[in-house]
Design a protein around this motif. Structure first.
Motif, PDB file in Angstrom:
ATOM      1  N   ILE A   6      13.412  -3.399   3.048  1.00  0.00           N
ATOM      2  CA  ILE A   6      12.292  -4.278   2.680  1.00  0.00           C
ATOM      3  C   ILE A   6      12.585  -5.716   3.094  1.00  0.00           C
ATOM      4  O   ILE A   6      11.719  -6.419   3.618  1.00  0.00           O
ATOM      5  CB  ILE A   6      12.018  -4.191   1.165  1.00  0.00           C
ATOM      6  CG1 ILE A   6      11.478  -2.810   0.790  1.00  0.00           C
ATOM      7  CG2 ILE A   6      11.027  -5.267   0.734  1.00  0.00           C
ATOM      8  CD1 ILE A   6      11.305  -2.601  -0.702  1.00  0.00           C
ATOM      9  N   LEU A   7      13.817  -6.161   2.869  1.00  0.00           N
ATOM     10  CA  LEU A   7      14.208  -7.517   3.252  1.00  0.00           C
ATOM     11  C   LEU A   7      14.049  -7.716   4.754  1.00  0.00           C
ATOM     12  O   LEU A   7      13.537  -8.758   5.210  1.00  0.00           O
ATOM     13  CB  LEU A   7      15.656  -7.775   2.829  1.00  0.00           C
ATOM     14  CG  LEU A   7      16.243  -9.148   3.176  1.00  0.00           C
ATOM     15  CD1 LEU A   7      15.447 -10.254   2.507  1.00  0.00           C
ATOM     16  CD2 LEU A   7      17.708  -9.223   2.775  1.00  0.00           C
ATOM     17  N   MET A  22       4.965  -0.550   5.202  1.00  0.00           N
ATOM     18  CA  MET A  22       6.158   0.045   5.805  1.00  0.00           C
ATOM     19  C   MET A  22       6.408   1.383   5.116  1.00  0.00           C
ATOM     20  O   MET A  22       5.887   1.653   4.025  1.00  0.00           O
ATOM     21  CB  MET A  22       7.377  -0.861   5.639  1.00  0.00           C
ATOM     22  CG  MET A  22       7.763  -1.139   4.193  1.00  0.00           C
ATOM     23  SD  MET A  22       9.424  -1.831   3.994  1.00  0.00           S
ATOM     24  CE  MET A  22      10.423  -0.328   4.172  1.00  0.00           C
ATOM     25  N   THR A  23       7.150   2.237   5.767  1.00  0.00           N
ATOM     26  CA  THR A  23       7.508   3.518   5.157  1.00  0.00           C
ATOM     27  C   THR A  23       9.022   3.628   5.071  1.00  0.00           C
ATOM     28  O   THR A  23       9.763   2.962   5.803  1.00  0.00           O
ATOM     29  CB  THR A  23       6.970   4.699   5.969  1.00  0.00           C
ATOM     30  OG1 THR A  23       7.550   4.669   7.282  1.00  0.00           O
ATOM     31  CG2 THR A  23       5.459   4.652   6.044  1.00  0.00           C
ATOM     32  N   TYR A  24       9.444   4.461   4.158  1.00  0.00           N
ATOM     33  CA  TYR A  24      10.868   4.707   3.980  1.00  0.00           C
ATOM     34  C   TYR A  24      11.031   6.181   3.609  1.00  0.00           C
ATOM     35  O   TYR A  24      10.471   6.630   2.605  1.00  0.00           O
ATOM     36  CB  TYR A  24      11.443   3.807   2.877  1.00  0.00           C
ATOM     37  CG  TYR A  24      12.954   3.742   2.851  1.00  0.00           C
ATOM     38  CD1 TYR A  24      13.636   2.800   3.602  1.00  0.00           C
ATOM     39  CD2 TYR A  24      13.688   4.635   2.090  1.00  0.00           C
ATOM     40  CE1 TYR A  24      15.016   2.726   3.577  1.00  0.00           C
ATOM     41  CE2 TYR A  24      15.071   4.570   2.059  1.00  0.00           C
ATOM     42  CZ  TYR A  24      15.730   3.615   2.812  1.00  0.00           C
ATOM     43  OH  TYR A  24      17.097   3.557   2.790  1.00  0.00           O
ATOM     44  N   TYR A  37       5.577   4.700   0.771  1.00  0.00           N
ATOM     45  CA  TYR A  37       4.709   3.743   1.459  1.00  0.00           C
ATOM     46  C   TYR A  37       4.766   2.454   0.659  1.00  0.00           C
ATOM     47  O   TYR A  37       4.390   2.427  -0.508  1.00  0.00           O
ATOM     48  CB  TYR A  37       3.272   4.260   1.527  1.00  0.00           C
ATOM     49  CG  TYR A  37       3.076   5.381   2.529  1.00  0.00           C
ATOM     50  CD1 TYR A  37       2.618   5.115   3.816  1.00  0.00           C
ATOM     51  CD2 TYR A  37       3.363   6.692   2.181  1.00  0.00           C
ATOM     52  CE1 TYR A  37       2.438   6.134   4.733  1.00  0.00           C
ATOM     53  CE2 TYR A  37       3.197   7.726   3.090  1.00  0.00           C
ATOM     54  CZ  TYR A  37       2.731   7.443   4.372  1.00  0.00           C
ATOM     55  OH  TYR A  37       2.564   8.452   5.283  1.00  0.00           O
ATOM     56  N   ILE A  38       5.241   1.388   1.283  1.00  0.00           N
ATOM     57  CA  ILE A  38       5.499   0.144   0.558  1.00  0.00           C
ATOM     58  C   ILE A  38       4.645  -0.977   1.140  1.00  0.00           C
ATOM     59  O   ILE A  38       4.662  -1.242   2.339  1.00  0.00           O
ATOM     60  CB  ILE A  38       6.990  -0.236   0.638  1.00  0.00           C
ATOM     61  CG1 ILE A  38       7.842   0.894   0.063  1.00  0.00           C
ATOM     62  CG2 ILE A  38       7.262  -1.540  -0.119  1.00  0.00           C
ATOM     63  CD1 ILE A  38       9.326   0.697   0.251  1.00  0.00           C
ATOM     64  N   LEU A  39       3.894  -1.621   0.245  1.00  0.00           N
ATOM     65  CA  LEU A  39       3.061  -2.758   0.632  1.00  0.00           C
ATOM     66  C   LEU A  39       3.855  -4.043   0.430  1.00  0.00           C
ATOM     67  O   LEU A  39       4.317  -4.328  -0.667  1.00  0.00           O
ATOM     68  CB  LEU A  39       1.783  -2.790  -0.211  1.00  0.00           C
ATOM     69  CG  LEU A  39       0.897  -4.042  -0.090  1.00  0.00           C
ATOM     70  CD1 LEU A  39       0.329  -4.158   1.322  1.00  0.00           C
ATOM     71  CD2 LEU A  39      -0.225  -4.014  -1.116  1.00  0.00           C
ATOM     72  N   ILE A  73       1.294   2.570   8.981  1.00  0.00           N
ATOM     73  CA  ILE A  73       2.277   1.521   9.260  1.00  0.00           C
ATOM     74  C   ILE A  73       1.606   0.396  10.044  1.00  0.00           C
ATOM     75  O   ILE A  73       0.878   0.651  11.013  1.00  0.00           O
ATOM     76  CB  ILE A  73       3.466   2.088  10.048  1.00  0.00           C
ATOM     77  CG1 ILE A  73       4.164   3.180   9.238  1.00  0.00           C
ATOM     78  CG2 ILE A  73       4.455   0.990  10.399  1.00  0.00           C
ATOM     79  CD1 ILE A  73       5.283   3.883   9.996  1.00  0.00           C
ATOM     80  N   GLY A  74       1.850  -0.848   9.652  1.00  0.00           N
ATOM     81  CA  GLY A  74       1.320  -1.986  10.381  1.00  0.00           C
ATOM     82  C   GLY A  74       0.794  -3.075   9.470  1.00  0.00           C
ATOM     83  O   GLY A  74       0.787  -2.939   8.249  1.00  0.00           O
ATOM     84  N   SER A  75       0.350  -4.174  10.096  1.00  0.00           N
ATOM     85  CA  SER A  75      -0.154  -5.330   9.360  1.00  0.00           C
ATOM     86  C   SER A  75      -1.662  -5.414   9.504  1.00  0.00           C
ATOM     87  O   SER A  75      -2.249  -4.856  10.428  1.00  0.00           O
ATOM     88  CB  SER A  75       0.478  -6.620   9.885  1.00  0.00           C
ATOM     89  OG  SER A  75       1.896  -6.552   9.806  1.00  0.00           O
TER      90      SER A  75
END
Length: 291
Positions: A6-7, A22-24, A37-39, A73-75
């Motif tokens: 995340i950092l 992003m995904t992890y 799925y992280i916002l 995934i993406g902005s």
């Protein structure tokens, strides 16, 4: 593991000032099944937001956060979060992420709303060494801690690490209106039987889930017996009494006693039993599953 990724991903958010997904993959890195799925989004609070948040915190009201996102995934500017303090008072995390307060017609965009309650509030009546330790432990847990002392007590807020407020007030003039609040616990620990009884007489009409009494069971029974002799008490009041305060951890030192009391308060408010996690069947975290 997740925090490091995340950092790394957050650097691009600071540059673009736009939220991103992003995904992890936890199956290979965490030992947990599933993909996260992280916002990640920039937070740029306005002055009016800070004022509203301060008022919400002081009045101990609930507020909610609604996250709008897509599982890609993406902005993009079609994602972000909105904080709701009331039905009409709303603030976006960042104006660049959501230009309008209402969601658009993007059918691919999902939302998740979480209600955030005020922090636990612990009111400690007494100023001995064990009260100082209890204050420090509760503050470490993120609780709002207030300490009530007699007017003749010279101790100040600096003597209670983590305390939000120290009030010098005799039991006879104790303002109990501030006690009837959400997520509030009280621990009576003046080390004086007479003082404890005086404060208990004032607290008999308070609506809290936890009122802890320091000292052995015999002392508790004597206190409650004399309380009933001096005034009328509703039966429901005795349901919130926990004395001796704390879980049976074999606590001896002030620090251990503080840990024991904080543990019991947490168990009471969360509606949990006090058995070991190794004896619990099913999922450890049940909050969202239950909802």
């Amino acid at each position: 593991c997740v925090e490091k990724e995340i950092l790394k991903q957050a650097h691009s958010v600071f540059k673009s000032n736009l939220p991103k997904i992003m995904t992890y993959d936890g199956r290979y890195r965490l030992g947990c099944e599933g993909i996260l799925y992280i916002l990640i989004e920039p937070f740029d609070p306005s002055t009016s937001f800070l004022a509203a948040f301060k008022n919400c915190s002081e009045t101990r009201e609930d507020f909610s956060v609604t996250n709008y996102f897509v599982k890609e995934i993406g902005s993009g500017g079609n994602m972000g979060s909105i904080i709701h303090f009331s039905s009409t008072l709303r603030f976006p995390f960042n104006q660049n992420s959501i230009s309008e307060f209402l969601p658009n017609d993007d059918v691919s965009r999902l939302s998740f709303t979480q209600i955030l309650k005020p922090a636990f509030k612990l009111i400690i009546i007494g100023g001995e060494h064990d009260a100082v330790q209890l204050c420090a432990y509760a503050a470490f847990l993120g609780w709002d801690v207030e300490v009530i002392l007699s007017p003749s007590n010279p101790q100040k807020i600096n003597d209670f690490p983590g305390a939000k407020k120290v009030i010098h007030q005799n039991a006879e003039v104790l303002e109990i209106n501030n006690f009837n609040q959400k997520e509030t616990a009280i621990v009576l620990m003046t080390h004086s039987y007479v003082s404890d009884l005086k404060y208990l007489l004032q607290l008999k009409d308070v609506k809290v889930s936890y009122l802890g009494l320091l000292g052995p069971s015999k002392r508790r029974e004597k206190l409650l017996g004399e309380l009933v002799e001096q005034t009328l008490v509703e039966d429901g009041f005795f349901d919130c009494i926990y004395g001796p305060a704390g879980l049976n951890l074999g606590a001896e030192t002030p620090q251990e006693i503080a840990l024991s009391i904080c543990s019991e308060i947490l168990a009471v408010f969360r509606g949990q039993d006090t058995s070991s996690l190794k004896n619990k069947k099913g999922n450890i975290h049940t909050k969202f599953l239950d909802e």
